[in-house]
Structures are given as C-alpha cells and as structure tokens.
Design an enzyme around this catalytic site. Structure first.
Site, PDB file in Angstrom:
ATOM      1  N   HIS A  39       0.784  -1.237   0.000  1.00  0.00           N
ATOM      2  CA  HIS A  39       0.000   0.000   0.000  1.00  0.00           C
ATOM      3  C   HIS A  39       0.816   1.287   0.000  1.00  0.00           C
ATOM      4  O   HIS A  39       0.324   2.328   0.433  1.00  0.00           O
ATOM      5  CB  HIS A  39      -0.944   0.033   1.219  1.00  0.00           C
ATOM      6  CG  HIS A  39      -2.036  -0.981   1.193  1.00  0.00           C
ATOM      7  ND1 HIS A  39      -1.798  -2.315   1.351  1.00  0.00           N
ATOM      8  CD2 HIS A  39      -3.380  -0.846   1.059  1.00  0.00           C
ATOM      9  CE1 HIS A  39      -2.942  -2.975   1.312  1.00  0.00           C
ATOM     10  NE2 HIS A  39      -3.914  -2.112   1.123  1.00  0.00           N
ATOM     11  N   ASP A  77       0.626  -0.133  -7.774  1.00  0.00           N
ATOM     12  CA  ASP A  77       0.259  -0.563  -6.419  1.00  0.00           C
ATOM     13  C   ASP A  77      -0.800  -1.657  -6.438  1.00  0.00           C
ATOM     14  O   ASP A  77      -1.622  -1.726  -7.363  1.00  0.00           O
ATOM     15  CB  ASP A  77      -0.284   0.634  -5.628  1.00  0.00           C
ATOM     16  CG  ASP A  77      -0.120   0.434  -4.127  1.00  0.00           C
ATOM     17  OD1 ASP A  77       1.017   0.563  -3.649  1.00  0.00           O
ATOM     18  OD2 ASP A  77      -1.114   0.146  -3.450  1.00  0.00           O
ATOM     19  N   GLY A  78      -0.780  -2.473  -5.400  1.00  0.00           N
ATOM     20  CA  GLY A  78      -1.807  -3.502  -5.279  1.00  0.00           C
ATOM     21  C   GLY A  78      -3.179  -2.935  -5.013  1.00  0.00           C
ATOM     22  O   GLY A  78      -4.189  -3.508  -5.426  1.00  0.00           O
ATOM     23  N   HIS A  79      -3.237  -1.804  -4.310  1.00  0.00           N
ATOM     24  CA  HIS A  79      -4.528  -1.165  -4.005  1.00  0.00           C
ATOM     25  C   HIS A  79      -4.592   0.165  -4.737  1.00  0.00           C
ATOM     26  O   HIS A  79      -3.907   1.117  -4.396  1.00  0.00           O
ATOM     27  CB  HIS A  79      -4.679  -0.947  -2.500  1.00  0.00           C
ATOM     28  CG  HIS A  79      -6.085  -0.643  -2.074  1.00  0.00           C
ATOM     29  ND1 HIS A  79      -6.885   0.297  -2.708  1.00  0.00           N
ATOM     30  CD2 HIS A  79      -6.847  -1.154  -1.075  1.00  0.00           C
ATOM     31  CE1 HIS A  79      -8.067   0.348  -2.121  1.00  0.00           C
ATOM     32  NE2 HIS A  79      -8.065  -0.527  -1.128  1.00  0.00           N
ATOM     33  N   HIS A 128     -11.143  -7.634  -5.028  1.00  0.00           N
ATOM     34  CA  HIS A 128     -11.407  -6.716  -3.934  1.00  0.00           C
ATOM     35  C   HIS A 128     -12.281  -5.564  -4.430  1.00  0.00           C
ATOM     36  O   HIS A 128     -11.906  -4.812  -5.333  1.00  0.00           O
ATOM     37  CB  HIS A 128     -10.068  -6.206  -3.413  1.00  0.00           C
ATOM     38  CG  HIS A 128     -10.142  -5.430  -2.145  1.00  0.00           C
ATOM     39  ND1 HIS A 128     -10.420  -4.085  -2.110  1.00  0.00           N
ATOM     40  CD2 HIS A 128      -9.946  -5.810  -0.847  1.00  0.00           C
ATOM     41  CE1 HIS A 128     -10.387  -3.658  -0.854  1.00  0.00           C
ATOM     42  NE2 HIS A 128     -10.102  -4.692  -0.072  1.00  0.00           N
ATOM     43  N   GLU A 184     -12.669  -9.571   0.693  1.00  0.00           N
ATOM     44  CA  GLU A 184     -13.541  -8.392   0.626  1.00  0.00           C
ATOM     45  C   GLU A 184     -13.962  -8.145  -0.819  1.00  0.00           C
ATOM     46  O   GLU A 184     -13.893  -7.031  -1.341  1.00  0.00           O
ATOM     47  CB  GLU A 184     -12.827  -7.165   1.195  1.00  0.00           C
ATOM     48  CG  GLU A 184     -12.336  -7.357   2.621  1.00  0.00           C
ATOM     49  CD  GLU A 184     -11.530  -6.177   3.145  1.00  0.00           C
ATOM     50  OE1 GLU A 184     -11.689  -5.847   4.334  1.00  0.00           O
ATOM     51  OE2 GLU A 184     -10.756  -5.598   2.374  1.00  0.00           O
ATOM     52  N   GLU A 214     -18.665  -3.744   2.133  1.00  0.00           N
ATOM     53  CA  GLU A 214     -17.878  -2.796   2.918  1.00  0.00           C
ATOM     54  C   GLU A 214     -18.322  -1.356   2.651  1.00  0.00           C
ATOM     55  O   GLU A 214     -18.585  -0.969   1.512  1.00  0.00           O
ATOM     56  CB  GLU A 214     -16.398  -2.967   2.567  1.00  0.00           C
ATOM     57  CG  GLU A 214     -15.467  -2.090   3.382  1.00  0.00           C
ATOM     58  CD  GLU A 214     -14.013  -2.228   2.958  1.00  0.00           C
ATOM     59  OE1 GLU A 214     -13.215  -1.338   3.309  1.00  0.00           O
ATOM     60  OE2 GLU A 214     -13.675  -3.212   2.273  1.00  0.00           O
ATOM     61  N   CYS A 267     -16.601   1.313   2.596  1.00  0.00           N
ATOM     62  CA  CYS A 267     -15.682   1.960   1.648  1.00  0.00           C
ATOM     63  C   CYS A 267     -16.015   1.605   0.205  1.00  0.00           C
ATOM     64  O   CYS A 267     -15.798   2.417  -0.702  1.00  0.00           O
ATOM     65  CB  CYS A 267     -14.240   1.559   1.941  1.00  0.00           C
ATOM     66  SG  CYS A 267     -13.508   2.381   3.372  1.00  0.00           S
ATOM     67  N   CYS A 296     -10.320   2.042   7.855  1.00  0.00           N
ATOM     68  CA  CYS A 296     -10.466   2.807   6.615  1.00  0.00           C
ATOM     69  C   CYS A 296     -11.859   3.414   6.482  1.00  0.00           C
ATOM     70  O   CYS A 296     -12.009   4.495   5.897  1.00  0.00           O
ATOM     71  CB  CYS A 296     -10.158   1.922   5.409  1.00  0.00           C
ATOM     72  SG  CYS A 296     -11.103   0.384   5.359  1.00  0.00           S
ATOM     73  N   CYS A 297     -12.889   2.754   7.003  1.00  0.00           N
ATOM     74  CA  CYS A 297     -14.264   3.192   6.740  1.00  0.00           C
ATOM     75  C   CYS A 297     -14.678   4.463   7.488  1.00  0.00           C
ATOM     76  O   CYS A 297     -15.275   5.360   6.869  1.00  0.00           O
ATOM     77  CB  CYS A 297     -15.237   2.061   7.054  1.00  0.00           C
ATOM     78  SG  CYS A 297     -15.058   0.624   5.956  1.00  0.00           S
TER      79      CYS A 297
END
Length: 640
Positions: free
Chosen positions: A122, A172-174, A251, A303, A319, A321, A399-400
């Site tokens: 991240h 990036d992975g996210h 995800h 997720e 989620e 987010c 994060c949410c």
C-alpha cells in the site's frame, strides 16, 4: 447545504465525527482499538521515540481525516480546526524524507525495503490519500505547505516509476494513487501527474507480470500470509490489462477506485477505449453484483466480488468503503455523460449503505453492512465472523470511518454538474449553489423535503434574464414520473423533454423563477432478479430513496418466520422521537407459529403445524438499524 435530512449529518461530521476521529487517531478513546496513526508520524518526524504500530496502511487514516477537514473548512471557517490541521501538516512535512518519500511504515520499520512489495504494502495507496488530503486542504485554505509536500513526493515517484531503463514498471496492489494524481494535476496543472496516473493504469495486468517479478526479487517473502496477492492477480484487478476487463473481479474497493481513475483519465485525455472499459464494468457491477442497498462486494474472503447474482444477505460483506468508491465512480461517469442511472446508483449507495455505516450519534461504525443478521450465530458460526450485530467504536483497520467523514463533508460536490449550458441536478439536497453560465453568475436555491416526502423547490437567482437549461433527475424509484409546477402553474411535459432520466427545461430564466417537483412516494415492493437465489420468493420495501428493514426491537425474534401477503396496504408515518426521527412503514405481517412442533426437528408436511398469527409489523429505514438493542434484522421478507 441547508437540508432537513442532510444538515444533521453535516453537523455531526463537523461537531462529532471529525473531533471524535481525531481523538481516535491520537489513541485517546478508551475501550476501542488503538490507532497510533498520528504517533507514527511523530516518531518518523523525530518528535517522539517508539516503534511503528498498526496496519501497513495506517498513514491513510490521518490523510482521510485531513481531507475531511479541508472540505469542512471550504464551507465554513473554523480557526481551531485549522490550527490543529496545520500542526498535523507540520509533523507530516518533518516526516518526509529528503528525496520526497513519505511513508511511516517503511521509514520506521523497513527502511531498506521501499517499493519491494507493491502488491501488498500500500505505499502508493497511502501516497494517494495524502495527495487527496493535500488538494482538499489547499483548495480550502490556499496554504501550500502540504501541497508542496505531496508535489515533492509525486515528483520523486515520477523518477521511480516508468518505462525507462532503471525505473520500476509497476503499480500498487490497491488502486488510489491513480485518482489522486488526477486531482493533483487539476490543482497544479502539471501534466506529468496526469501522465503518471495513466501509466499506472496502463501498466496494470501487463506481461511479464510485475507482481511475480517483485515476488522473486524479494525471495518470496509476503506481508499478508493469508492472501496470496503476488499470484492471485484478480484480487487486485491485475489479471488482465484494464481495457480488457469486462467483469468486476476481486477486492471491491479496489475495483471502484480503479474505475474512478479510469473515468477521470478518459475524460481528460479523450481516451475512448478507456471510457468504453468503464461502460463495460459499470453494468456488471450494478446489474449483477450490487445489493439493493447499494452495497458491493458480497464475499468476506478478499472483501471481494464473487460471481454474477451471488448476493447473500446474511454473509454479505458490502464494505462501507466499497459503496463510497461506487459513489466516486458514479460521479465521474455523470461528469462524462449525464445519465440518471449513475445518479440513481449514487443515491442508493449514499442513502442506504454509506449512512448505515455510522451510528446516529456519529461515534460508532460498521465496516461490513449485511442485509440480514442473526446475532446468536455471530461468534459461533464462523461464516459470520465478519458480521457485527452492533457498530464498533473504532477498528484496527479503520479505513471506513474517515472515509464516511470525507464523503459527507464533500457532499455538496455531488449535487450538481454543469455541462455546456445545462445544469444537471443529481441529488435533491437543500442549499445554495453559485454557478457561472455564459459569463453570468447564477444562484440556485434548493428547498428540499425530498428524503422523507419526495418534494423539492428550485429557485433561480440571477441579475438579468438568462437562457440555459435546468435538468432534473427523475429518480427510478418514482416510476419515472414527477408532478411539476413552474412559478406556481402546472407544467406539462412529454417524452421529448426527458433525456437519459432527466427532465430538461430549456428557457430564459428570470430572477425568482421557481420549479416545484413532487415525486411519487408510494411504498414499493421490490423483488430481486430470479437468478439471485437469496432473494427468490422474498420482497423488500422501499419508500423514496430509502430501503427498509425489520428489526427484532419492533417485531420480535425469528424474523425468518415472517411473511407479507400480496395486496397488503401500507401505513407510513413519521415518528420524531424514534431513531433521531424516521418514517416507518407499518403493515399486516404474518408469523408462522412453531408451538406444535414441540421437540420434533422434522415433520411430514401433512402433520407439520403451519398455524399463523397476524400482527402489525414495522419496517424502519435500513440506515437506522442497530441503533437500539442488539437484535435480529432483515431487509428481505418472505412473500406469499
């Protein structure tokens, strides 16, 4: 914004949520999971001693909090809040490394392993959130310090990543950096930020695969052993180049952050192929993989999205987010091509899943938003380990909560868009908007009772008569029709005035011209697609933009034994002292009695006791559930 429904949420963000989250980020709230997010920055800045604590992406919580502060300061001065934010910015600036790098995890814990595990760790995700925070704060205050920090960081990243020899050909992975760089480009006008965003998008999923290459370089070490991100490329949408992807895989948050950036870059560069990829992914999400509440991501493992029409209510992940990301995506598509479907989905996610993610007092939060809850099974049947029957004060992976704060603080940006000489109204939220059309200032004043009553009034304020078009979204839940008055007189329209879900009134507008809209607020019995196994034979109720549910507090235990007969009449009434003031739906509900079963687990149909009892059942808006005692909840009820 001055709205009978939303103003309370904006007040909560300003007076409760942002201060509460500041306390949580500083580990000053007893009984909740610690954050250490601010302390990590202080340690990296040399202001405290200690070790890094928390998730690898802990920095992003501070960034999202700061972004929300920026939105709040843009609408109302707050010297004390600005002072606190400036102090945080000073700490962040001190934590930045000489070359521009900024990430407290790698600075403190693994300083020699920068950019070695992008699939999992991240780094660019955290950078993206800091960029978004900086742009928000700079736009609100004009102060450049945090903007200069992220520009220096982005300039450094531009030297690290790219197609030149010696650069990393990675991403990036996210996803997050991609949409953030677009914001930075808009704030600075620096083309290289837009090009770097496009590079990250274009590089994703290309062969040879970057994740496998970096996995081999670090000798197979992993950060999250339970997730094989280096090899499960669909998890991070790296299984194909993005232009070839037609289904939402992996995800859920990552998907919609990615498509948000794709839409941004397509709009700014005229990349029609990229826009077409957005148009392919959108219907797969909203027509086959979205809950009636606007939740997405049905599977706890990863997720993630699972498969078309797989939308279980009791094990839903959904989620918070992810719904916020879906709103981001919808808004970007609206800016490209005004279409009521995008705004309908935006509204569905906003009024249901996003608001459900926070308690009515603004101090507790849901990460997961199920559509059915049996509290007795939580903690015992492990398929429900992710489901919480009550909101939490904070999370180790938090994060949410700050995501909710930054969305609600910026909600004014989602109400209108201007395209050519047309002002599109996407959300009916009371307040004032100042616009410029053909070089002339126009003020729109909206008085709205839309949320509960389906009524809104739009008044035009202009110094001189001006020709332009006002486009009003006709929400899908209203049956595609609205009753309309212009300056107190009934206004009739035909199909030629309707375009892509909007009623367009093109005329010369004068000062104090007013449009009154009334939408049909009948209770609607909603059915799921026959391929959705979990909703087959069931019905959900919707009233206006709100999806409703039943709670044990109103209807007793064993909600699965209840059913609604077809042809039921519904009574709708507002109860001001219930759950902060909500409209409830009441109707006759039938309960299958279980008394005659005694100790029998199974009985032949002819001998099984199927007696029923009737009572007046109560449905409440889904967003308001879990604000009383812990109990059962169900959105979908058997239909008979």
């Amino acid at each position: 914004m001055e709205d009978p429904y939303w103003s309370e949420y904006i007040r909560l963000v300003r007076e409760v949520i942002v201060p509460y989250q500041w306390e949580a980020l500083n580990d000053r709230i007893l009984g909740v999971e610690p954050s250490s997010a601010v302390r990590n920055f202080k340690i990296a800045a040399g202001e405290e001693n200690g070790e890094y604590w928390g998730m690898v992406f802990q920095d992003s919580d501070v960034a999202k909090w700061l972004e929300a502060v920026g939105y709040l300061l843009a609408t109302q001065p707050d010297p004390e809040l600005e002072r606190i934010a400036d102090e945080v910015i000073d700490i962040i600036a001190k934590a930045q490394q000489q070359d521009g790098y900024l990430n407290t995890y790698f600075t403190l814990k693994e300083p020699d392993r920068r950019w070695t595990n992008l699939a999992e760790c991240h780094e660019l995700y955290c950078a993206g959130h800091m960029i978004e925070a900086a742009v928000s704060y700079y736009n609100a205050t004009g102060k450049r310090k945090i903007l200069d920090v992220v520009c220096k960081f982005a300039d450094y990243m531009d030297t690290v990543f790219g197609s030149e020899p010696g650069q990393l050909h990675g991403y990036d992975g996210h996803q997050e950096i991609e949409l953030a760089l677009v914001k930075l480009y808009r704030a600075t006008g620096n083309e290289k930020y837009l090009e770097l965003s496009r590079y990250f998008l274009d590089q994703r999923g290309e062969q040879p695969h970057f994740y496998l290459e970096e996995f081999e370089k670090r000798n197979g070490t992993v950060h999250f052993p339970h997730l094989d991100m280096a090899h499960d490329h669909a998890y991070s949408q790296a299984h194909q180049p993005i232009r070839q992807q037609e289904k939402a895989e992996g995800h859920a948050v990552r998907v919609v952050y990615m498509t948000t950036a794709m839409a941004d870059v397509a709009a700014l560069t005229g990349d029609t192929e990229l826009l077409e990829a957005c148009r392919k992914l959108w219907p797969n999400i909203v027509s086959k993989r979205m809950y009636i509440t606007g939740g997405i991501g049905s599977m706890a493992q990863g997720e993630a999205f699972s498969l078309d029409y797989d939308l279980p209510g009791d094990t839903a992940y959904a989620e918070t987010c992810a719904s916020i990301g879906l709103i981001f995506f919808a808004r970007r598509m609206l800016e490209i091509e005004p279409n009521g479907e995008y705004a309908d989905v935006l509204e569905r996610a906003l009024y249901n899943t996003v608001v459900s993610g926070m308690s009515r007092d603004g101090k507790k939060f849901f990460y997961v938003n199920p559509l059915e809850v049996h509290p007795d099974a939580c903690g015992k049947n492990h398929i429900y380990d992710h489901v919480k029957p009550e909101r939490q004060g904070w999370f180790g992976c938090a994060c949410c909560p700050p995501n909710i704060a930054r969305l609600l603080a910026s909600l004014g940006e989602y109400i209108y868009t201007v395209r050519d000489e047309t002002v599109y109204t996407h959300l009916y939220i009371g307040g004032q908007a100042n616009l410029e059309l053909n070089g002339q200032k126009v003020r729109l004043e909206q008085q709205s009772a839309y949320a509960w009553d389906g009524i809104t009034r739009m008044t035009v304020k202009t110094d001189a008569p001006l020709r332009f078009a006002l486009a009003f979204r006709i929400p899908s839940w209203s049956g595609g029709q609205a009753t309309l008055q212009l300056n107190g007189q009934t206004f009739t329209y035909d199909d030629a005035d309707l375009k892509a879900g909007y009623l367009i009134i093109d005329r010369v507008w004068s000062n104090d011209d007013a449009v009154d809209l009334v939408f049909d607020m009948q209770v609607r019995r909603m059915k799921g697609h026959p391929h959705v196994r979990d909703t087959f034979g069931k019905v959900a109720l919707q009233h206006g933009p709100f999806v409703y549910c039943m709670e044990e507090a109103d209807n007793g235990r064993n909600l699965h034994q209840l059913y609604l007969a077809r042809g039921n009449k519904f009574s709708v009434r507002f109860i001001p002292d219930l759950l902060g003031g909500v409209k409830v739906i009441e109707t006759t509900v039938h309960r299958v009695a279980s008394d005659e079963w005694q100790e029998n687990l199974y009985l032949e149909d002819s001998h099984a006791g199927l007696k029923t009892e009737s009572f007046i059942g109560r449905f409440i808006p889904y967003f308001a559930w879990a604000n009383r005692n812990v109990g059962e909840m169900a959105v979908w009820v058997r239909d008979c």
